[in-house]
Design a protein around this motif. Sequence first.
Motif, PDB file in Angstrom:
ATOM      1  N   GLY A 194       0.786  -1.224  -0.012  1.00 51.80           N
ATOM      2  CA  GLY A 194       0.009  -0.023   0.170  1.00 51.80           C
ATOM      3  C   GLY A 194       0.565   1.375   0.103  1.00 51.80           C
ATOM      4  N   LYS A 195       2.256   1.173  -0.269  1.00 48.61           N
ATOM      5  CA  LYS A 195       2.825   2.249  -0.175  1.00 48.61           C
ATOM      6  C   LYS A 195       4.246   2.190  -0.879  1.00 48.61           C
ATOM      7  CE  LYS A 195       5.091   1.952   4.369  1.00 48.61           C
ATOM      8  NZ  LYS A 195       5.414   2.879   5.682  1.00 48.61           N
ATOM      9  N   TYR A 196       4.893   3.069  -1.643  1.00 48.43           N
ATOM     10  CA  TYR A 196       5.945   2.754  -2.248  1.00 48.43           C
ATOM     11  C   TYR A 196       7.273   2.310  -1.407  1.00 48.43           C
ATOM     12  CZ  TYR A 196       4.072   5.347  -6.436  1.00 48.43           C
ATOM     13  OH  TYR A 196       3.608   5.354  -7.518  1.00 48.43           O
ATOM     14  N   PRO A 197       8.089   1.385  -1.746  1.00 46.53           N
ATOM     15  CA  PRO A 197       9.261   0.916  -0.838  1.00 46.53           C
ATOM     16  C   PRO A 197      10.409   2.082  -0.991  1.00 46.53           C
ATOM     17  CG  PRO A 197       9.284  -0.253  -3.079  1.00 46.53           C
ATOM     18  CD  PRO A 197       7.851   0.515  -2.948  1.00 46.53           C
ATOM     19  N   ILE A 198      11.068   2.038  -0.077  1.00 43.45           N
ATOM     20  CA  ILE A 198      12.264   3.148   0.076  1.00 43.45           C
ATOM     21  C   ILE A 198      13.536   2.394   0.055  1.00 43.45           C
ATOM     22  CG2 ILE A 198      12.895   4.934   1.461  1.00 43.45           C
ATOM     23  CD1 ILE A 198      10.341   5.548   0.278  1.00 43.45           C
ATOM     24  N   ALA A 199      14.229   3.144  -0.721  1.00 40.20           N
ATOM     25  CA  ALA A 199      15.496   2.678  -0.896  1.00 40.20           C
ATOM     26  C   ALA A 199      16.460   3.639   0.003  1.00 40.20           C
ATOM     27  CB  ALA A 199      15.972   2.557  -2.507  1.00 40.20           C
ATOM     28  N   ASP A 200      16.955   3.120   1.147  1.00 34.68           N
ATOM     29  CA  ASP A 200      17.834   4.009   2.077  1.00 34.68           C
ATOM     30  C   ASP A 200      19.204   4.322   1.443  1.00 34.68           C
ATOM     31  OD1 ASP A 200      19.091   5.185   4.081  1.00 34.68           O
ATOM     32  OD2 ASP A 200      18.710   3.806   5.466  1.00 34.68           O
ATOM     33  N   TYR A 201      19.308   5.387   0.876  1.00 33.00           N
ATOM     34  CA  TYR A 201      20.700   5.476  -0.091  1.00 33.00           C
ATOM     35  C   TYR A 201      21.648   5.848   1.078  1.00 33.00           C
ATOM     36  CZ  TYR A 201      19.253  10.390   0.795  1.00 33.00           C
ATOM     37  OH  TYR A 201      18.786  11.621   1.336  1.00 33.00           O
ATOM     38  N   THR A 202      21.196   6.146   2.297  1.00 33.39           N
ATOM     39  CA  THR A 202      22.476   6.335   3.411  1.00 33.39           C
ATOM     40  C   THR A 202      22.923   5.136   4.058  1.00 33.39           C
ATOM     41  OG1 THR A 202      20.839   6.386   5.287  1.00 33.39           O
ATOM     42  CG2 THR A 202      21.324   8.566   4.071  1.00 33.39           C
ATOM     43  N   SER A 203      22.337   3.856   3.555  1.00 30.91           N
ATOM     44  CA  SER A 203      22.411   2.546   4.073  1.00 30.91           C
ATOM     45  C   SER A 203      22.963   1.555   2.937  1.00 30.91           C
ATOM     46  CB  SER A 203      21.627   1.810   4.909  1.00 30.91           C
ATOM     47  OG  SER A 203      21.495   2.705   6.141  1.00 30.91           O
ATOM     48  N   SER A 290      14.780   7.745  -4.216  1.00 26.83           N
ATOM     49  CA  SER A 290      15.365   6.973  -5.589  1.00 26.83           C
ATOM     50  C   SER A 290      16.291   7.576  -6.605  1.00 26.83           C
ATOM     51  CB  SER A 290      14.098   6.483  -6.351  1.00 26.83           C
ATOM     52  OG  SER A 290      13.189   5.759  -5.663  1.00 26.83           O
ATOM     53  N   TYR A 291      15.947   9.175  -6.339  1.00 20.96           N
ATOM     54  CA  TYR A 291      16.768   9.972  -7.213  1.00 20.96           C
ATOM     55  C   TYR A 291      18.212  10.200  -6.583  1.00 20.96           C
ATOM     56  CZ  TYR A 291      18.227  14.531  -9.379  1.00 20.96           C
ATOM     57  OH  TYR A 291      18.966  15.553  -9.817  1.00 20.96           O
ATOM     58  N   ARG A 292      18.351  10.321  -5.185  1.00 18.65           N
ATOM     59  CA  ARG A 292      19.507  10.171  -4.710  1.00 18.65           C
ATOM     60  C   ARG A 292      20.356   9.038  -4.816  1.00 18.65           C
ATOM     61  NH1 ARG A 292      20.425  13.984  -0.635  1.00 18.65           N
ATOM     62  NH2 ARG A 292      22.424  13.257  -0.827  1.00 18.65           N
ATOM     63  N   LEU A 296      23.969   7.893  -7.025  1.00 25.64           N
ATOM     64  CA  LEU A 296      25.454   7.167  -6.396  1.00 25.64           C
ATOM     65  C   LEU A 296      25.589   5.655  -7.034  1.00 25.64           C
ATOM     66  CD1 LEU A 296      24.181   7.539  -2.577  1.00 25.64           C
ATOM     67  CD2 LEU A 296      26.073   8.723  -3.871  1.00 25.64           C
ATOM     68  N   HIS A 297      24.825   5.495  -8.164  1.00 22.58           N
ATOM     69  CA  HIS A 297      24.883   3.991  -8.923  1.00 22.58           C
ATOM     70  C   HIS A 297      24.774   4.290 -10.409  1.00 22.58           C
ATOM     71  CE1 HIS A 297      24.515   1.349  -5.424  1.00 22.58           C
ATOM     72  NE2 HIS A 297      23.904   2.416  -4.976  1.00 22.58           N
ATOM     73  N   VAL A 298      25.611   5.561 -10.860  1.00 20.11           N
ATOM     74  CA  VAL A 298      25.230   5.958 -12.217  1.00 20.11           C
ATOM     75  C   VAL A 298      25.976   4.883 -13.133  1.00 20.11           C
ATOM     76  CG1 VAL A 298      25.270   8.349 -11.887  1.00 20.11           C
ATOM     77  CG2 VAL A 298      27.283   7.344 -11.718  1.00 20.11           C
ATOM     78  N   ARG A 299      27.051   4.354 -12.609  1.00 19.69           N
ATOM     79  CA  ARG A 299      27.887   3.294 -13.486  1.00 19.69           C
ATOM     80  C   ARG A 299      26.823   2.063 -13.834  1.00 19.69           C
ATOM     81  NH1 ARG A 299      34.017   2.535 -11.125  1.00 19.69           N
ATOM     82  NH2 ARG A 299      34.549   4.681 -11.725  1.00 19.69           N
ATOM     83  N   GLU A 300      26.148   1.622 -12.888  1.00 17.46           N
ATOM     84  CA  GLU A 300      25.072   0.582 -13.075  1.00 17.46           C
ATOM     85  C   GLU A 300      23.961   0.734 -13.946  1.00 17.46           C
ATOM     86  OE1 GLU A 300      26.403   1.509 -10.098  1.00 17.46           O
ATOM     87  OE2 GLU A 300      26.428   0.043  -8.610  1.00 17.46           O
ATOM     88  N   VAL A 301      23.888   1.937 -14.277  1.00 18.21           N
ATOM     89  CA  VAL A 301      22.587   2.287 -15.064  1.00 18.21           C
ATOM     90  C   VAL A 301      23.025   2.887 -16.646  1.00 18.21           C
ATOM     91  CG1 VAL A 301      20.957   2.786 -13.119  1.00 18.21           C
ATOM     92  CG2 VAL A 301      22.242   4.693 -14.139  1.00 18.21           C
ATOM     93  N   GLY A 302      24.561   2.670 -16.617  1.00 20.81           N
ATOM     94  CA  GLY A 302      24.982   3.222 -17.930  1.00 20.81           C
ATOM     95  C   GLY A 302      25.225   4.665 -18.017  1.00 20.81           C
TER      96      GLY A 302
END
Length: 305
Positions: A194-203, A290-292, A296-302
Motif C-alpha cells: 500500500g505504499k512505495y518501498p524506500i531505498a535508504d541510500y544512506t545505508s 530513488s533520485y539520490r 550514487l549508482h550511475v555506473r550500474e545504469v550506464g
Amino acid sequence: MSPVVRERRDFLQLLIGAAAGLAVAGRVGAQTSPVSVTPLGDPLRLVSGAGGNLVFLEGPSSRLLVNGGVPPPDGSFGFGGQSKRVEFLFNTDWHPENTGFNLMVGEGGGQILAHEFTKQYLSIDRYVEWRNQTYKPLPAKALPTRTFTTAGSMMFGGQTIEYAPLGQAHTDGDIYVFFRDANVLVAGDVMTAGKYPIADYTSGGWLGGLVTASKTLLDLAKPDTRIVPGEGPVQTRADLQGQYDMLSALRDAFVKMMRQGMSADDMLAAGATKAFDAKWGDPKLFVKTSYRGLWLHVREVGGIV
C-alpha cells in the motif's frame, strides 16, 4: 475465546504501559498502530502493529522471531498466554522497526542473526538524511551475535528456515527469511503493502537493487506462497510481481528523465509515477530517495550525464 483473540489480548496486555519502553537506545519511536495476530499456519504467527510486522515460530520450549520494533514492557513475550524465551531473532535490516527487540532478546541469552552490515550499522552513530534523524549505537547486548554474508539454513520447531542476503536494496544489509515447510516468505522492508518501498541510500540501498531483490524473492516464491512485507497485510506472489513490474518501469523512467536533466521535483511535477499512485500512494519520498540513490549508482545504469 478463540486462540487468535486470546493471543491478541495477551499481546496487548504486554504492551500496556509501554510508553517508557517505546525507545531502545533512542531507536524506536512511538507506536500508534493497533496490534493484531494473524495465524500463518501452526506453529507460525504474524503480529502486526508492534513497530512493523513480526513473525514468530513456536518451538517446544522457546521461540524464534523475525523482526520486532516495540518490545513487551515486562519482557515475557507471552504470546498465547504462556511465557517462552526467545532463542533466535532475525533482523531483516538495521532500522529500528526491525531491531527494537534486540536488547531484550540479547539480555535474555537469545541469539540475534543478521547480515554483517546490519551489525556494523547498529554499532555506530547513523544519520539518515531522508528521515532527518541520527540513531545512536545499540548497547553491546543488543548487537547481532551471528552475522552472515551468504545464504544459510537451520531447523527450529520442526520447520526448515532458509535465509540469505538480498544485496543493495532497501539497505545493503537486507535479508529474507523463508519458512520453507510452511511456505511463508518474510521479505522485510524490501516489500511494501500500500505504499512505495524506500531505498535508504544512506545505508547502501537504491532503486536498481530493489528491482533485483524483488526478482530474487519472485524466484523463491510459489503461486501460493504467503509473503510478509515489512508492514501491512500478508501479500501474494502476484502482489510481489506487481511491485517488481512497478519498480522496473520506474527505474527506467527515472533514468531517462535524469538524462534529460530533470530533478526529483521535476519528475514529481511531470507525474512520473502517476500510473502507480492509486495503488502505492504518495510518491514524494519514494521519488526523492530513488533520485539520490540513482546518482550514487550511475555506473550500474550506464551513466546519466
